[in-house]
Design an enzyme around this catalytic site. Structure first.
Site, PDB file in Angstrom:
ATOM      1  N   HIS A 172       8.089   0.262   0.384  1.00 43.19           N
ATOM      2  CA  HIS A 172       6.901  -0.347  -0.216  1.00 43.19           C
ATOM      3  C   HIS A 172       5.639   0.400   0.207  1.00 43.19           C
ATOM      4  O   HIS A 172       5.680   1.340   1.000  1.00 43.19           O
ATOM      5  CB  HIS A 172       6.803  -1.830   0.145  1.00 43.19           C
ATOM      6  CG  HIS A 172       6.689  -2.123   1.622  1.00 43.19           C
ATOM      7  ND1 HIS A 172       5.603  -1.733   2.387  1.00 43.19           N
ATOM      8  CD2 HIS A 172       7.524  -2.774   2.471  1.00 43.19           C
ATOM      9  CE1 HIS A 172       5.765  -2.130   3.633  1.00 43.19           C
ATOM     10  NE2 HIS A 172       6.936  -2.763   3.722  1.00 43.19           N
ATOM     11  N   CYS A 189      11.005  -1.791   7.457  1.00 39.67           N
ATOM     12  CA  CYS A 189      10.970  -1.175   6.125  1.00 39.67           C
ATOM     13  C   CYS A 189      10.596   0.300   6.220  1.00 39.67           C
ATOM     14  O   CYS A 189      10.258   0.809   7.282  1.00 39.67           O
ATOM     15  CB  CYS A 189       9.964  -1.897   5.237  1.00 39.67           C
ATOM     16  SG  CYS A 189      10.331  -3.654   4.976  1.00 39.67           S
TER      17      CYS A 189
END
Length: 422
Positions: free
Chosen positions: A152, A160
């Site tokens: 992202h 992430c």
């Protein structure tokens, strides 16, 4: 004088071209973009595709290398081989090298994942996001847990792979166009580092070495074929490009009778010989030395100046290569003892005399060279303490695409037959 100026301009142009071929920073201002989900790839990127003989909507594959902090987009050419079309510097990833094991460990996933249109999230709080698909069948079979592990924007990570908003805008567009062109799943390959002989030797003392050896078999298959490998899981292990003889794959059950296609086996054997020579050379180079893998805090310290003048959420983590260091084995052992309050056990170094000795291939495993691990055999026993976990896979995002029924298996020519014709 005019010739000197022209020469300087030519050299500058060459340097810039070389830089763009290896790394795309993509730091464009995205604040004016009204339709981020449908924003097209740039004319320059489309021209590069045409130059590489790629269709705009051709399939893609994503590769991630933690230590180098790189995310690559590979795209199919008209001959069905994949070539790299873009590479980005990852802005932030959390934890250290090694796979994600449990919810809350701040580790970013490592392994092979299938991304579908349902993994695309256009309404992410982090500009745009693509779910990595963790946990996959391998992760679930080995009791690993975690949710919402993404690629992202926003440059802030807690498990992430976080990019800048401009970078994820383009990555999202690559995936969107591939799905529009009919690609059912995009393969994501997440590695701790580029799995060269030198890197495998440098990290030979890591507790994750056996896991990384298994990933390396898939890495090698792609290096040889330049096509995403067919990935399956059995006996709680990954297996790659295996032909079965009437059986089926079950992540926790015994592997079926399987074999590597002969043409691929020969190619892997040739690749392995070159690798073995490089491995033997690296063993001598790093004799008596060990690599210290830095913590997330140590990586952040290297790039602390990047946060100045930015919002608090902006949290680049820096490169493991810059924050880590080579140490003498005795110093490394003492440091690990101090950190863990236990006496560390270093993985014995393979004698140089045997580093290039090829291991025999059996019908149920690919040729394996030094530093790799054999594909699961039918006699492998589950690791002690491992239990199968019923961890749900990431749910589809209904806002991204209309619900789709599972597609019928495509009747396509097996990749090894296609490859063997060349």
């Amino acid at each position: 004088m005019r010739l000197i100026h022209l020469a300087l301009l030519a050299c500058t142009a060459f340097a810039l071209t070389s830089c763009n071929d290896t790394l795309d920073t993509v730091e464009a201002d995205v604040s004016h973009i009204k339709n981020k989900v449908g924003h097209p790839l740039s004319p320059a990127r489309l021209a590069e595709m045409q130059k590489k003989d790629m269709e705009r909507n051709a399939p893609i594959m994503i590769r991630i290398f933690k230590e180098e902090g790189a995310l690559e987009i590979w795209k199919a050419k008209r001959d069905n081989r994949f070539d790299k079309i873009a590479e980005y510097q990852i802005c932030a990833w959390s934890g250290k090298l090694g796979p994600k094991v449990k919810e809350g460990d701040r580790q970013a996933p490592e392994g092979f994942y299938n991304l579908t249109p349902g993994h695309m999230n256009p309404n992410s709080s982090y500009y745009l996001a693509i779910n990595t698909g963790f946990p996959n069948r391998y992760d679930q079979a080995n009791g690993r847990s975690g949710t919402n592990l993404m690629i992202h924007g926003a440059c802030s990570s807690s498990g992430c792979y976080s990019m800048t908003d401009a970078q994820v805008l383009e990555i999202y567009a690559f995936a969107r166009d591939a799905f529009t062109g009919g690609q059912k799943t995009i393969q994501l390959q997440a590695f701790p580092f580029r799995m060269t002989a030198e890197n495998m030797v440098r990290h030979r003392h890591s507790e994750n070495l056996d896991f990384w050896k298994m990933l390396k078999v898939g890495y090698d298959n792609f290096e040889v074929t330049k096509r995403p490998p067919e990935v399956n899981v059995c006996e709680k292990k990954y297996v790659f490009n295996q032909q079965t003889e009437g059986g089926s794959f079950n992540a926790s059950a015994q592997c079926p009778a399987m074999s590597t296609p002969p043409a691929l086996a020969n190619a892997l054997a040739g690749y392995g010989k070159t690798y073995d020579l490089a491995y033997e050379k690296a063993v001598k180079k790093y004799d008596g030395m060990a690599w210290y893998d830095p913590s997330e805090a140590e990586r952040k310290a290297v790039v602390a100046d990047k946060r100045k003048g930015r919002e608090a959420a902006y949290a680049p983590t820096g490169s493991s290569l810059k924050a880590g260091k080579l140490m003498k084995e005795a110093e490394f052992a003492a440091l690990m003892d101090k950190k863990n309050h236990v006496t560390p056990v270093l993985t014995p170094q393979a004698p140089a005399a045997t580093a290039s000795t090829p291991r025999p291939a059996t019908p149920q495993q690919s040729p394996v060279s030094t530093g790799q691990t054999a594909i699961a055999s039918n006699t492998t026993q589950p690791a002690a303490g491992m239990t199968t976990a019923s961890v749900p896979v990431p749910s589809m995002n209904p806002l991204a695409f209309a619900p789709q029924q599972a597609p019928e298996p495509e009747k396509k020519k097996p990749f090894w037959k296609l490859w063997a014709t060349e």
